[in-house]
Design a protein around this motif. Structure first.
Motif, PDB file in Angstrom:
ATOM      1  N   ALA A   1      12.711  -3.214   0.339  1.00 46.69           N
ATOM      2  CA  ALA A   1      11.475  -3.058  -0.437  1.00 46.69           C
ATOM      3  C   ALA A   1      11.695  -2.276  -1.724  1.00 46.69           C
ATOM      4  O   ALA A   1      11.041  -2.534  -2.734  1.00 46.69           O
ATOM      5  N   ILE A   2      12.612  -1.301  -1.688  1.00 46.30           N
ATOM      6  CA  ILE A   2      12.786  -0.442  -2.868  1.00 46.30           C
ATOM      7  C   ILE A   2      14.013  -0.812  -3.690  1.00 46.30           C
ATOM      8  O   ILE A   2      14.362  -0.108  -4.637  1.00 46.30           O
ATOM      9  N   GLN A   3      14.648  -1.906  -3.322  1.00 50.57           N
ATOM     10  CA  GLN A   3      15.833  -2.325  -4.059  1.00 50.57           C
ATOM     11  C   GLN A   3      15.486  -2.520  -5.538  1.00 50.57           C
ATOM     12  O   GLN A   3      14.506  -3.192  -5.862  1.00 50.57           O
TER      13      GLN A   3
ATOM     14  N   LEU B   1      11.700  10.377  -1.297  1.00 52.09           N
ATOM     15  CA  LEU B   1      12.397   9.722  -0.188  1.00 52.09           C
ATOM     16  C   LEU B   1      11.407   9.160   0.822  1.00 52.09           C
ATOM     17  O   LEU B   1      10.527   9.885   1.298  1.00 52.09           O
ATOM     18  N   LEU B   2      11.547   7.892   1.114  1.00 52.29           N
ATOM     19  CA  LEU B   2      10.774   7.287   2.194  1.00 52.29           C
ATOM     20  C   LEU B   2      11.562   7.484   3.487  1.00 52.29           C
ATOM     21  O   LEU B   2      12.762   7.192   3.533  1.00 52.29           O
ATOM     22  N   ILE B   3      10.889   7.986   4.517  1.00 50.39           N
ATOM     23  CA  ILE B   3      11.596   8.347   5.745  1.00 50.39           C
ATOM     24  C   ILE B   3      10.984   7.642   6.954  1.00 50.39           C
ATOM     25  O   ILE B   3       9.988   8.103   7.515  1.00 50.39           O
ATOM     26  N   PRO B   4      11.557   6.503   7.342  1.00 48.52           N
ATOM     27  CA  PRO B   4      11.038   5.837   8.544  1.00 48.52           C
ATOM     28  C   PRO B   4      11.335   6.686   9.786  1.00 48.52           C
ATOM     29  O   PRO B   4      12.425   7.240   9.900  1.00 48.52           O
TER      30      PRO B   4
ATOM     31  N   GLY C   1       0.842  -1.211   0.000  1.00 50.58           N
ATOM     32  CA  GLY C   1       0.000   0.000   0.000  1.00 50.58           C
ATOM     33  C   GLY C   1       0.867   1.248   0.000  1.00 50.58           C
ATOM     34  O   GLY C   1       0.635   2.187  -0.771  1.00 50.58           O
ATOM     35  N   HIS C   2       1.907   1.274   0.836  1.00 48.01           N
ATOM     36  CA  HIS C   2       2.839   2.405   0.871  1.00 48.01           C
ATOM     37  C   HIS C   2       3.559   2.560  -0.471  1.00 48.01           C
ATOM     38  O   HIS C   2       3.704   3.665  -0.993  1.00 48.01           O
ATOM     39  N   LEU C   3       4.017   1.426  -0.993  1.00 48.04           N
ATOM     40  CA  LEU C   3       4.874   1.478  -2.182  1.00 48.04           C
ATOM     41  C   LEU C   3       4.098   1.910  -3.419  1.00 48.04           C
ATOM     42  O   LEU C   3       4.546   2.749  -4.194  1.00 48.04           O
ATOM     43  N   ARG C   4       2.909   1.361  -3.573  1.00 46.49           N
ATOM     44  CA  ARG C   4       2.079   1.752  -4.713  1.00 46.49           C
ATOM     45  C   ARG C   4       1.724   3.244  -4.620  1.00 46.49           C
ATOM     46  O   ARG C   4       1.750   3.972  -5.600  1.00 46.49           O
ATOM     47  N   ALA C   5       1.382   3.691  -3.411  1.00 45.52           N
ATOM     48  CA  ALA C   5       1.040   5.103  -3.199  1.00 45.52           C
ATOM     49  C   ALA C   5       2.225   5.991  -3.584  1.00 45.52           C
ATOM     50  O   ALA C   5       2.063   7.003  -4.274  1.00 45.52           O
TER      51      ALA C   5
ATOM     52  N   ARG D   1       2.175 -13.062   2.402  1.00 42.08           N
ATOM     53  CA  ARG D   1       2.570 -13.067   1.004  1.00 42.08           C
ATOM     54  C   ARG D   1       1.663 -12.150   0.201  1.00 42.08           C
ATOM     55  O   ARG D   1       0.450 -12.134   0.396  1.00 42.08           O
ATOM     56  N   PHE D   2       2.260 -11.344  -0.686  1.00 41.44           N
ATOM     57  CA  PHE D   2       1.561 -10.400  -1.572  1.00 41.44           C
ATOM     58  C   PHE D   2       0.962  -9.200  -0.839  1.00 41.44           C
ATOM     59  O   PHE D   2       0.214  -8.422  -1.422  1.00 41.44           O
ATOM     60  N   LEU D   3       1.267  -9.074   0.444  1.00 40.76           N
ATOM     61  CA  LEU D   3       0.928  -7.836   1.160  1.00 40.76           C
ATOM     62  C   LEU D   3       2.176  -6.971   1.300  1.00 40.76           C
ATOM     63  O   LEU D   3       2.095  -5.747   1.386  1.00 40.76           O
ATOM     64  N   VAL D   4       3.324  -7.646   1.338  1.00 40.81           N
ATOM     65  CA  VAL D   4       4.615  -6.961   1.421  1.00 40.81           C
ATOM     66  C   VAL D   4       5.513  -7.544   0.325  1.00 40.81           C
ATOM     67  O   VAL D   4       5.248  -8.649  -0.161  1.00 40.81           O
ATOM     68  N   PRO D   5       6.583  -6.830  -0.052  1.00 39.31           N
ATOM     69  CA  PRO D   5       7.525  -7.412  -1.011  1.00 39.31           C
ATOM     70  C   PRO D   5       8.128  -8.699  -0.426  1.00 39.31           C
ATOM     71  O   PRO D   5       8.251  -8.824   0.795  1.00 39.31           O
TER      72      PRO D   5
END
Ligand code: ATP
Ligand code: MG
Length: 214
Positions: A62-64, A34-37, A16-20, A196-200
């Motif tokens: 996740a963003i590799q 930039l994603l900032i944890p 959800g985060h990544l698609r957004a 599975r399929f909720l996160v990379p």
């Protein structure tokens, strides 16, 4: 330079985060996103949040290979609670006054913004992009902005943007809202159900390897 900053607890990061992030970057033609944890999220109960280093690592994984997204560890490098206002100041200093900074936030998080440190100052520091769900009513948002932030924000329906005589814009963008939350993922892991399929896949593997959220 058009810079997008997407802050979150990312406990863990999910699709959800990544698609957004991908959709916002494209819609606003951002040069960098930039994603900032957050290291120590002021509003989340300690004990429910995985180590900042692990959350950062999951974002990294996740963003590799995805060149349009980057990760920033600024909030981990800073001691104490992670306040967005300090992060915005950091990037303003780093990229100079000419940089066009956009802070990206979901409408759920935006509706709690009055609890953030120096929240009115946020709007003199950066543009805001509020990610909305398709079909969500804007009325509530307009009232919220006028009563809680500033009555001087004026809405332009054509661009779905609120402009202010002195402060930065607040723009709305309908995104593909995948009904995924980190809470749901943590619950699944705890109950031994698949994520599975909720996160990379790489994030799924790290969670398993480190035994996170059990
Ligand atoms: P939790 O369930 O622990 O609150 P979360 O899934 O909401 O986690 P956060 O790290 O709290 O994730 O959220 C970071 C940002 O991402 C927030 O601005 C939030 O609105 C946004 N966000 C969270 N989930 C989604 C989603 N499925 N689609 C789009 N944006 C999301
Ligand atoms: Mg949340």
């Amino acid at each position: 330079m058009r810079l997008g900053l997407f802050g979150g607890t990312f406990n863990p990061i999910h699709l959800g985060h990544l698609r957004a992030a991908v959709e916002v970057r494209e819609a606003f033609k951002l040069d960098r996103l930039l994603l900032i944890p957050s290291a120590y999220p002021p509003h989340k109960r300690a004990g429910h949040v995985a180590d900042a280093e692990d959350r950062l690592e999951m974002v990294r994984l996740a963003i590799q290979g995805e060149t349009s997204l980057e990760v920033s560890d600024v909030e981990l490098a800073r001691p104490g609670l992670s306040y967005t206002i300090e992060t915005l100041r950091h990037f303003k200093d780093r990229f100079g006054p000419e940089s066009d900074i956009h802070f990206i936030v979901g409408d759920d998080a935006f509706s709690e913004i009055t609890t953030w440190k120096s929240y009115q100052e946020l709007f003199s520091a950066a543009h805001f992009i509020v990610m909305t769900r398709p079909g969500s009513t804007l009325r509530g948002l307009e009232d919220f902005i006028h009563t809680q932030i500033s009555a001087d924000y004026q809405y332009d329906p054509a661009s779905r943007r609120y402009t202010h005589p002195e402060w930065h814009n607040i723009s709305c963008l309908d995104i593909t809202h995948l009904d995924i939350s980190s809470t749901k993922i943590r619950e699944c892991v705890k109950q031994g159900r698949p994520i599975r399929f909720l996160v990379p896949d790489s994030v799924e593997s790290l969670i398993a390897k480190k035994g996170l959220y059990r």
